[in-house]
Write a protein that holds these residues in place. Sequence first.
Motif, PDB file in Angstrom:
ATOM      1  N   ILE A  34       0.833  -1.204   0.000  1.00 46.02           N
ATOM      2  CA  ILE A  34       0.000   0.000   0.000  1.00 46.02           C
ATOM      3  C   ILE A  34       0.866   1.252   0.000  1.00 46.02           C
ATOM      4  N   ALA A  35       1.947   1.226   0.772  1.00 41.32           N
ATOM      5  CA  ALA A  35       2.838   2.384   0.858  1.00 41.32           C
ATOM      6  C   ALA A  35       3.550   2.675  -0.457  1.00 41.32           C
ATOM      7  N   HIS A  36       3.715   1.653  -1.304  1.00 39.86           N
ATOM      8  CA  HIS A  36       4.421   1.835  -2.567  1.00 39.86           C
ATOM      9  C   HIS A  36       3.478   1.936  -3.766  1.00 39.86           C
ATOM     10  N   ARG A  56      -7.907   5.588  -8.967  1.00 43.48           N
ATOM     11  CA  ARG A  56      -7.477   6.588  -7.983  1.00 43.48           C
ATOM     12  C   ARG A  56      -5.959   6.663  -7.990  1.00 43.48           C
ATOM     13  N   GLY A  57      -5.429   7.851  -8.202  1.00 42.06           N
ATOM     14  CA  GLY A  57      -3.989   8.004  -8.250  1.00 42.06           C
ATOM     15  C   GLY A  57      -3.511   9.131  -7.358  1.00 42.06           C
ATOM     16  N   VAL A  63      -2.205   6.683   0.532  1.00 40.12           N
ATOM     17  CA  VAL A  63      -3.278   5.927   1.180  1.00 40.12           C
ATOM     18  C   VAL A  63      -2.833   5.630   2.609  1.00 40.12           C
ATOM     19  N   LEU A  64      -3.618   6.069   3.571  1.00 42.89           N
ATOM     20  CA  LEU A  64      -3.250   5.906   4.981  1.00 42.89           C
ATOM     21  C   LEU A  64      -3.757   4.580   5.532  1.00 42.89           C
ATOM     22  N   VAL A  65      -2.881   3.884   6.234  1.00 42.39           N
ATOM     23  CA  VAL A  65      -3.288   2.710   7.003  1.00 42.39           C
ATOM     24  C   VAL A  65      -3.418   3.159   8.448  1.00 42.39           C
ATOM     25  N   LEU A  66      -4.635   3.142   8.967  1.00 43.29           N
ATOM     26  CA  LEU A  66      -4.878   3.607  10.338  1.00 43.29           C
ATOM     27  C   LEU A  66      -4.547   2.544  11.373  1.00 43.29           C
ATOM     28  N   LEU A 125      -3.597  13.558   4.843  1.00 43.97           N
ATOM     29  CA  LEU A 125      -3.986  13.305   3.456  1.00 43.97           C
ATOM     30  C   LEU A 125      -3.665  14.486   2.540  1.00 43.97           C
ATOM     31  N   THR A 126      -3.086  15.526   3.105  1.00 47.54           N
ATOM     32  CA  THR A 126      -2.740  16.708   2.333  1.00 47.54           C
ATOM     33  C   THR A 126      -1.629  16.398   1.336  1.00 47.54           C
ATOM     34  N   VAL A 127      -1.829  16.807   0.082  1.00 52.24           N
ATOM     35  CA  VAL A 127      -0.818  16.647  -0.968  1.00 52.24           C
ATOM     36  C   VAL A 127      -0.659  17.985  -1.674  1.00 52.24           C
ATOM     37  N   GLN A 128       0.564  18.426  -1.836  1.00 50.80           N
ATOM     38  CA  GLN A 128       0.881  19.707  -2.470  1.00 50.80           C
ATOM     39  C   GLN A 128       0.087  20.845  -1.834  1.00 50.80           C
TER      40      GLN A 128
END
Length: 202
Positions: A34-36, A56-57, A63-66, A125-128
Amino acid sequence: MTTEAELREIVEEPPQNIWDKDIARIDEHARTIIAHSPFVLLATSNSEGTCDVSPRGDPAGSVLVLNDHQLVLADRPGNHRVDSFRNVLDNPHVALLFIVPGMNETLRVNGRAALVSDAPFFDDLTVQGRRPRLALLVDVEELYMHCAKAFLRSSLWKPETWPDRKTLPTLGRIAKDHLGIKKMSVAAIDETLALDAEKNLY
Protein backbone atom coordinates in the motif's frame (compact mmCIF):
# COMPACT_ATOMS: atom_id res chain seq x y z
CA MET A 1 -24.95 -21.58 -16.97
CA THR A 2 -26.93 -20.54 -13.90
CA THR A 3 -25.46 -22.37 -10.88
CA GLU A 4 -22.09 -22.69 -9.19
CA ALA A 5 -22.38 -26.46 -9.59
CA GLU A 6 -22.41 -26.00 -13.37
CA LEU A 7 -19.45 -23.65 -13.09
CA ARG A 8 -17.50 -26.19 -11.02
CA GLU A 9 -18.00 -28.79 -13.71
CA ILE A 10 -15.66 -26.65 -15.80
CA VAL A 11 -13.48 -24.93 -13.18
CA GLU A 12 -12.46 -27.27 -10.36
CA GLU A 13 -12.33 -26.20 -6.73
CA PRO A 14 -9.03 -24.56 -5.78
CA PRO A 15 -6.79 -26.11 -3.13
CA GLN A 16 -7.49 -25.02 0.43
CA ASN A 17 -4.46 -22.72 0.59
CA ILE A 18 -6.06 -20.52 -2.09
CA TRP A 19 -8.99 -19.90 0.25
CA ASP A 20 -6.69 -19.53 3.23
CA LYS A 21 -4.64 -16.72 1.66
CA ASP A 22 -7.34 -14.25 2.74
CA ILE A 23 -5.88 -12.92 6.00
CA ALA A 24 -8.62 -10.25 6.53
CA ARG A 25 -6.15 -7.77 8.01
CA ILE A 26 -3.47 -5.31 6.93
CA ASP A 27 -0.22 -7.04 7.88
CA GLU A 28 3.32 -5.75 7.36
CA HIS A 29 3.48 -7.00 3.76
CA ALA A 30 0.17 -5.38 2.84
CA ARG A 31 1.34 -2.14 4.48
CA THR A 32 4.48 -2.21 2.35
CA ILE A 33 2.54 -2.69 -0.88
CA ILE A 34 0.00 0.00 0.00
CA ALA A 35 2.84 2.38 0.86
CA HIS A 36 4.42 1.83 -2.57
CA SER A 37 1.21 1.93 -4.60
CA PRO A 38 0.48 5.20 -6.42
CA PHE A 39 -2.56 3.73 -8.19
CA VAL A 40 -5.59 1.87 -6.89
CA LEU A 41 -8.84 0.78 -8.53
CA LEU A 42 -11.99 1.30 -6.45
CA ALA A 43 -15.01 -0.87 -7.26
CA THR A 44 -18.47 -0.02 -5.94
CA SER A 45 -22.09 -0.78 -6.73
CA ASN A 46 -25.44 0.65 -5.74
CA SER A 47 -28.18 -1.33 -4.03
CA GLU A 48 -29.56 -2.39 -7.42
CA GLY A 49 -26.22 -3.86 -8.48
CA THR A 50 -25.16 -1.21 -10.97
CA CYS A 51 -21.36 -1.26 -10.77
CA ASP A 52 -18.58 1.28 -11.13
CA VAL A 53 -14.78 1.01 -11.14
CA SER A 54 -12.87 4.23 -10.53
CA PRO A 55 -9.09 4.73 -10.89
CA ARG A 56 -7.48 6.59 -7.98
CA GLY A 57 -3.99 8.00 -8.25
CA ASP A 58 -1.79 9.85 -5.78
CA PRO A 59 1.88 9.89 -4.85
CA ALA A 60 2.89 6.53 -3.36
CA GLY A 61 2.24 6.51 0.37
CA SER A 62 -0.86 8.70 0.18
CA VAL A 63 -3.28 5.93 1.18
CA LEU A 64 -3.25 5.91 4.98
CA VAL A 65 -3.29 2.71 7.00
CA LEU A 66 -4.88 3.61 10.34
CA ASN A 67 -4.59 0.16 11.92
CA ASP A 68 -4.72 -3.51 10.95
CA HIS A 69 -8.33 -3.21 9.81
CA GLN A 70 -8.78 0.32 8.45
CA LEU A 71 -7.38 2.39 5.62
CA VAL A 72 -8.26 5.76 4.12
CA LEU A 73 -8.27 7.15 0.58
CA ALA A 74 -8.46 10.88 -0.04
CA ASP A 75 -10.78 12.29 -2.66
CA ARG A 76 -9.17 14.50 -5.29
CA PRO A 77 -10.79 16.83 -7.86
CA GLY A 78 -12.50 14.94 -10.66
CA ASN A 79 -15.52 15.23 -12.91
CA HIS A 80 -17.99 15.85 -10.04
CA ARG A 81 -20.14 12.83 -10.95
CA VAL A 82 -19.11 11.20 -7.63
CA ASP A 83 -20.32 7.83 -8.92
CA SER A 84 -18.30 5.89 -6.33
CA PHE A 85 -19.44 8.02 -3.43
CA ARG A 86 -23.11 7.89 -4.44
CA ASN A 87 -22.78 4.12 -4.58
CA VAL A 88 -21.15 3.93 -1.15
CA LEU A 89 -23.98 5.98 0.36
CA ASP A 90 -26.38 3.42 -1.09
CA ASN A 91 -24.27 0.28 -0.57
CA PRO A 92 -21.11 0.36 1.59
CA HIS A 93 -19.45 -2.74 0.08
CA VAL A 94 -16.28 -1.86 -1.84
CA ALA A 95 -13.33 -3.60 -3.45
CA LEU A 96 -9.83 -2.20 -3.96
CA LEU A 97 -7.00 -3.35 -6.21
CA PHE A 98 -3.60 -1.88 -5.33
CA ILE A 99 -1.05 -1.73 -8.15
CA VAL A 100 2.68 -1.06 -7.80
CA PRO A 101 4.52 -0.09 -11.02
CA GLY A 102 6.74 -2.91 -12.24
CA MET A 103 5.21 -5.42 -9.83
CA ASN A 104 3.12 -8.17 -11.44
CA GLU A 105 1.30 -9.19 -8.27
CA THR A 106 -1.52 -7.04 -6.89
CA LEU A 107 -3.14 -6.59 -3.49
CA ARG A 108 -6.89 -7.12 -3.27
CA VAL A 109 -8.93 -5.62 -0.45
CA ASN A 110 -12.66 -6.01 0.12
CA GLY A 111 -14.62 -4.33 2.86
CA ARG A 112 -17.16 -1.76 3.90
CA ALA A 113 -16.66 1.94 3.35
CA ALA A 114 -17.92 5.18 4.84
CA LEU A 115 -17.69 8.66 3.36
CA VAL A 116 -16.26 11.25 5.76
CA SER A 117 -15.93 15.01 5.39
CA ASP A 118 -13.49 15.62 8.24
CA ALA A 119 -11.40 13.66 10.72
CA PRO A 120 -8.08 14.06 12.56
CA PHE A 121 -6.28 12.14 9.79
CA PHE A 122 -7.28 14.64 7.07
CA ASP A 123 -4.10 16.65 7.64
CA ASP A 124 -2.12 13.53 6.77
CA LEU A 125 -3.99 13.31 3.46
CA THR A 126 -2.74 16.71 2.33
CA VAL A 127 -0.82 16.65 -0.97
CA GLN A 128 0.88 19.71 -2.47
CA GLY A 129 -0.69 21.84 0.23
CA ARG A 130 -4.23 20.75 -0.62
CA ARG A 131 -6.32 19.15 2.12
CA PRO A 132 -9.10 16.95 0.69
CA ARG A 133 -12.74 17.81 1.23
CA LEU A 134 -13.75 14.16 1.44
CA ALA A 135 -12.19 10.79 2.17
CA LEU A 136 -13.21 7.16 2.05
CA LEU A 137 -12.72 5.17 5.24
CA VAL A 138 -12.57 1.43 4.52
CA ASP A 139 -13.03 -1.32 7.11
CA VAL A 140 -11.10 -4.29 5.74
CA GLU A 141 -13.01 -7.59 5.65
CA GLU A 142 -10.92 -9.51 3.12
CA LEU A 143 -7.29 -9.02 2.06
CA TYR A 144 -5.13 -11.22 -0.11
CA MET A 145 -2.51 -11.19 -2.84
CA HIS A 146 -3.42 -11.83 -6.46
CA CYS A 147 -0.97 -13.74 -8.64
CA ALA A 148 1.00 -12.35 -11.59
CA LYS A 149 -0.68 -14.23 -14.43
CA ALA A 150 -2.84 -11.37 -15.75
CA PHE A 151 0.09 -8.96 -15.83
CA LEU A 152 2.36 -11.55 -17.43
CA ARG A 153 -0.20 -12.40 -20.10
CA SER A 154 -0.79 -8.74 -20.89
CA SER A 155 2.92 -7.73 -20.78
CA LEU A 156 1.65 -4.60 -19.08
CA TRP A 157 5.03 -3.36 -17.87
CA LYS A 158 6.87 -3.99 -21.17
CA PRO A 159 7.03 -0.71 -23.13
CA GLU A 160 7.96 -2.56 -26.31
CA THR A 161 4.43 -4.05 -26.37
CA TRP A 162 2.68 -0.70 -25.93
CA PRO A 163 0.81 0.82 -28.89
CA ASP A 164 2.07 4.02 -30.48
CA ARG A 165 0.00 6.69 -28.73
CA LYS A 166 -0.33 8.55 -32.02
CA THR A 167 -2.38 5.67 -33.42
CA LEU A 168 -5.04 6.15 -30.73
CA PRO A 169 -7.61 8.96 -30.58
CA THR A 170 -7.04 11.79 -28.13
CA LEU A 171 -9.57 12.47 -25.39
CA GLY A 172 -10.51 15.64 -27.28
CA ARG A 173 -11.34 13.60 -30.39
CA ILE A 174 -13.39 11.13 -28.34
CA ALA A 175 -15.21 13.90 -26.45
CA LYS A 176 -16.05 15.76 -29.66
CA ASP A 177 -17.53 12.62 -31.20
CA HIS A 178 -19.29 11.30 -28.09
CA LEU A 179 -20.81 14.65 -27.11
CA GLY A 180 -21.41 16.00 -30.61
CA ILE A 181 -19.40 19.16 -29.92
CA LYS A 182 -19.67 21.46 -32.93
CA LYS A 183 -18.18 24.80 -31.87
CA MET A 184 -14.72 23.64 -30.72
CA SER A 185 -11.96 21.92 -32.65
CA VAL A 186 -10.35 18.73 -31.42
CA ALA A 187 -7.14 20.68 -30.74
CA ALA A 188 -9.02 23.25 -28.64
CA ILE A 189 -10.77 20.55 -26.62
CA ASP A 190 -7.48 18.73 -26.04
CA GLU A 191 -5.86 21.98 -24.89
CA THR A 192 -8.72 22.70 -22.48
CA LEU A 193 -8.59 19.17 -21.04
CA ALA A 194 -4.81 19.28 -20.67
CA LEU A 195 -5.00 22.61 -18.84
CA ASP A 196 -7.68 21.29 -16.50
CA ALA A 197 -5.59 18.18 -15.76
CA GLU A 198 -2.54 20.33 -15.03
CA LYS A 199 -4.28 22.96 -12.87
CA ASN A 200 -6.84 20.85 -10.99
CA LEU A 201 -4.92 17.80 -9.78
CA TYR A 202 -5.37 18.68 -6.12
